[in-house]
Design a protein around this motif. Structure first.
Motif, PDB file in Angstrom:
ATOM      1  N   MET A  49      14.285  62.069  45.175  1.00  0.00           N
ATOM      2  CA  MET A  49      14.207  62.973  44.031  1.00  0.00           C
ATOM      3  C   MET A  49      15.093  64.179  44.277  1.00  0.00           C
ATOM      4  N   PHE A  50      15.887  64.579  43.262  1.00  0.00           N
ATOM      5  CA  PHE A  50      16.717  65.756  43.393  1.00  0.00           C
ATOM      6  C   PHE A  50      15.827  66.993  43.408  1.00  0.00           C
ATOM      7  N   PRO A  51      16.212  68.022  44.203  1.00  0.00           N
ATOM      8  CA  PRO A  51      15.396  69.238  44.229  1.00  0.00           C
ATOM      9  C   PRO A  51      15.370  69.902  42.859  1.00  0.00           C
ATOM     10  N   GLN A  52      14.182  70.283  42.423  1.00  0.00           N
ATOM     11  CA  GLN A  52      14.001  70.898  41.119  1.00  0.00           C
ATOM     12  C   GLN A  52      13.639  72.367  41.303  1.00  0.00           C
ATOM     13  N   PRO A  53      13.967  73.216  40.309  1.00  0.00           N
ATOM     14  CA  PRO A  53      13.500  74.606  40.359  1.00  0.00           C
ATOM     15  C   PRO A  53      11.979  74.643  40.464  1.00  0.00           C
ATOM     16  N   PRO A  54      11.438  75.658  41.129  1.00  0.00           N
ATOM     17  CA  PRO A  54       9.978  75.707  41.326  1.00  0.00           C
ATOM     18  C   PRO A  54       9.194  75.628  40.021  1.00  0.00           C
ATOM     19  N   GLU A  55       9.683  76.310  38.968  1.00  0.00           N
ATOM     20  CA  GLU A  55       8.948  76.290  37.704  1.00  0.00           C
ATOM     21  C   GLU A  55       8.902  74.888  37.103  1.00  0.00           C
ATOM     22  N   ILE A  56       9.996  74.140  37.254  1.00  0.00           N
ATOM     23  CA  ILE A  56      10.030  72.768  36.739  1.00  0.00           C
ATOM     24  C   ILE A  56       8.996  71.912  37.470  1.00  0.00           C
ATOM     25  N   THR A  57       8.984  72.023  38.789  1.00  0.00           N
ATOM     26  CA  THR A  57       8.054  71.224  39.587  1.00  0.00           C
ATOM     27  C   THR A  57       6.611  71.576  39.267  1.00  0.00           C
ATOM     28  N   GLU A  58       6.332  72.861  39.116  1.00  0.00           N
ATOM     29  CA  GLU A  58       4.961  73.286  38.868  1.00  0.00           C
ATOM     30  C   GLU A  58       4.498  72.918  37.463  1.00  0.00           C
ATOM     31  N   PHE A  59       5.387  73.024  36.487  1.00  0.00           N
ATOM     32  CA  PHE A  59       4.995  72.766  35.099  1.00  0.00           C
ATOM     33  C   PHE A  59       4.997  71.275  34.780  1.00  0.00           C
ATOM     34  N   PHE A  60       6.052  70.573  35.189  1.00  0.00           N
ATOM     35  CA  PHE A  60       6.208  69.154  34.861  1.00  0.00           C
ATOM     36  C   PHE A  60       5.902  68.250  36.055  1.00  0.00           C
ATOM     37  N   GLY A  61       5.151  68.748  37.015  1.00  0.00           N
ATOM     38  CA  GLY A  61       4.927  67.996  38.249  1.00  0.00           C
ATOM     39  C   GLY A  61       4.357  66.608  38.035  1.00  0.00           C
ATOM     40  N   ALA A  62       3.447  66.474  37.073  1.00  0.00           N
ATOM     41  CA  ALA A  62       2.840  65.163  36.817  1.00  0.00           C
ATOM     42  C   ALA A  62       3.887  64.159  36.347  1.00  0.00           C
ATOM     43  N   PHE A  63       4.811  64.616  35.508  1.00  0.00           N
ATOM     44  CA  PHE A  63       5.840  63.704  34.997  1.00  0.00           C
ATOM     45  C   PHE A  63       6.928  63.437  36.031  1.00  0.00           C
ATOM     46  N   LEU A  64       7.140  64.377  36.930  1.00  0.00           N
ATOM     47  CA  LEU A  64       8.052  64.105  38.041  1.00  0.00           C
ATOM     48  C   LEU A  64       7.486  62.993  38.922  1.00  0.00           C
ATOM     49  N   ALA A  65       6.176  63.027  39.127  1.00  0.00           N
ATOM     50  CA  ALA A  65       5.535  61.959  39.897  1.00  0.00           C
ATOM     51  C   ALA A  65       5.667  60.625  39.174  1.00  0.00           C
ATOM     52  N   TYR A  66       5.453  60.641  37.863  1.00  0.00           N
ATOM     53  CA  TYR A  66       5.596  59.411  37.076  1.00  0.00           C
ATOM     54  C   TYR A  66       7.026  58.879  37.145  1.00  0.00           C
ATOM     55  N   SER A  67       8.001  59.787  37.018  1.00  0.00           N
ATOM     56  CA  SER A  67       9.405  59.370  37.052  1.00  0.00           C
ATOM     57  C   SER A  67       9.779  58.787  38.405  1.00  0.00           C
ATOM     58  N   GLU A  68       9.327  59.440  39.457  1.00  0.00           N
ATOM     59  CA  GLU A  68       9.698  59.006  40.801  1.00  0.00           C
ATOM     60  C   GLU A  68       9.061  57.668  41.162  1.00  0.00           C
ATOM     61  N   ILE A  69       7.846  57.440  40.716  1.00  0.00           N
ATOM     62  CA  ILE A  69       7.122  56.237  41.130  1.00  0.00           C
ATOM     63  C   ILE A  69       7.340  55.080  40.161  1.00  0.00           C
ATOM     64  N   MET A  70       7.167  55.326  38.873  1.00  0.00           N
ATOM     65  CA  MET A  70       7.203  54.224  37.904  1.00  0.00           C
ATOM     66  C   MET A  70       8.593  53.976  37.335  1.00  0.00           C
ATOM     67  N   GLU A  71       9.257  55.027  36.893  1.00  0.00           N
ATOM     68  CA  GLU A  71      10.545  54.816  36.229  1.00  0.00           C
ATOM     69  C   GLU A  71      11.605  54.273  37.179  1.00  0.00           C
ATOM     70  N   LYS A  72      11.477  54.560  38.450  1.00  0.00           N
ATOM     71  CA  LYS A  72      12.438  54.039  39.417  1.00  0.00           C
ATOM     72  C   LYS A  72      12.027  52.681  39.974  1.00  0.00           C
ATOM     73  N   SER A  73      10.885  52.199  39.529  1.00  0.00           N
ATOM     74  CA  SER A  73      10.421  50.885  39.969  1.00  0.00           C
ATOM     75  C   SER A  73      11.104  49.796  39.154  1.00  0.00           C
ATOM     76  N   HIS A  74      11.504  48.714  39.815  1.00  0.00           N
ATOM     77  CA  HIS A  74      12.128  47.597  39.105  1.00  0.00           C
ATOM     78  C   HIS A  74      11.126  46.908  38.174  1.00  0.00           C
ATOM     79  N   MET A  75       9.863  46.988  38.500  1.00  0.00           N
ATOM     80  CA  MET A  75       8.850  46.330  37.679  1.00  0.00           C
ATOM     81  C   MET A  75       8.602  47.086  36.375  1.00  0.00           C
TER      82      MET A  75
END
Length: 287
Positions: A1-27
């Motif tokens: 995951m590319f480093p994000q500004p602190p406010e982005i990580t704190e506000f959108f953290g749940a969707f960053l987790a979704y993007s990193e785990i699910m959207e990058k999954s081949h399944m």
């Protein structure tokens, strides 16, 4: 995951987790509602020509899972109520009950998603941006120990755990359901006089079941991420507003006026969404 500004990580953290785990999954891959890495925002893109695989997965979900499952439920309901001539029903009652529960869950997810998507361009997108701007301003005027960062940290951990669970859920569900013949295709194949337990049909059932479950699990994960994001926003705002208000009675009075204006703006769309959820929930309860 590319480093994000602190406010982005704190506000959108749940969707960053979704993007990193699910959207990058081949399944799983991308979905129309996805995280835009460039803009650092959650976006809704209905241009399926860019990624047609989601249409294949959704089509598989409806053809191999939803339509057969609803057909089995309707046939069982018809036999019980005697609407039509009695249909041959070889599906066990506990399996029918399981399908009914799954149908109610699907209605619940639909009740949560559809209003948000329908008003995405006219309200949801702007409200997310407006809330993020306010979140940034509040975060910048409060010291780190007074801006409630620990709230976001805990919720991001929850989001990572939940999304990881649902990312593995299709394979786990297939391992649990296929051996015990809980998938709708088993009964459809049986009625069509195919042998559902031979190796080719077993592999077909397994693959279609996994593909069908991916989108169902994704929708649940996104719904939970939306909920966690809303909880994070509400708790962080109230935490920082409370700290500011305690500094000065005059400032606190002015601040609470602004809060009332903000929540008055949010009240209308939220009321519509909650009303729709309640109506669908009532219908599901009656069913």
């Amino acid at each position: 995951m590319f480093p994000q500004p602190p406010e982005i990580t704190e506000f959108f953290g749940a969707f960053l987790a979704y993007s990193e785990i699910m959207e990058k999954s081949h399944m799983f891959g991308k979905f129309p509602l996805h995280w835009d890495v460039t803009a650092c925002r959650l976006v809704l893109d209905l241009d399926f020509s860019r990624d047609y695989k989601v249409l294949i997965r959704l089509g598989t979900f409806f053809i191999a899972f939803t339509i057969p499952g609803i057909g089995i439920l309707l046939r069982s309901l018809s036999n019980k109520l005697g609407f039509f001539s009695h249909f041959k029903d070889s599906v066990p009652q506990d399996v029918i009950a399981l399908y009914a529960v799954a149908f109610v869950v699907f209605l619940g997810i639909f009740a949560l998603f559809s209003p948000i998507l329908f008003i995405w361009k006219i309200y949801t997108e702007d409200e997310i941006e407006r809330s993020f701007v306010m979140f940034q301003r509040l975060s910048r005027v409060r010291p780190k120990h007074e801006n409630g960062i620990q709230i976001s940290t805990k919720l991001i951990k929850v989001a990572n755990f939940v999304v990881q669970c649902y990312a593995n859920a299709p394979l786990i569900l297939a391992a649990m359901c296929i051996p015990f013949n809980l998938d709708p295709l088993y009964y459809i194949m049986t009625e069509m006089q195919f042998v559902p337990d031979n190796l080719p049909n077993l592999l077909l059932r397994t693959v279609l079941f996994v593909i069908s479950c991916t989108e169902a699990c994704r929708l649940v994960a996104i719904a939970i991420c939306l909920l966690l994001c809303g909880i994070n926003l509400g708790k962080r705002e109230m935490f920082m507003w409370g700290n500011i208000a305690r500094r000065s009675n005059l400032r606190g009075h002015s601040l609470y006026r602004q809060i009332s204006i903000l929540y008055t703006i949010r009240r209308g769309p939220v009321t519509i969404i909650l009303s729709f959820v309640v109506i669908v929930g009532f219908i599901a309860e009656v069913i």
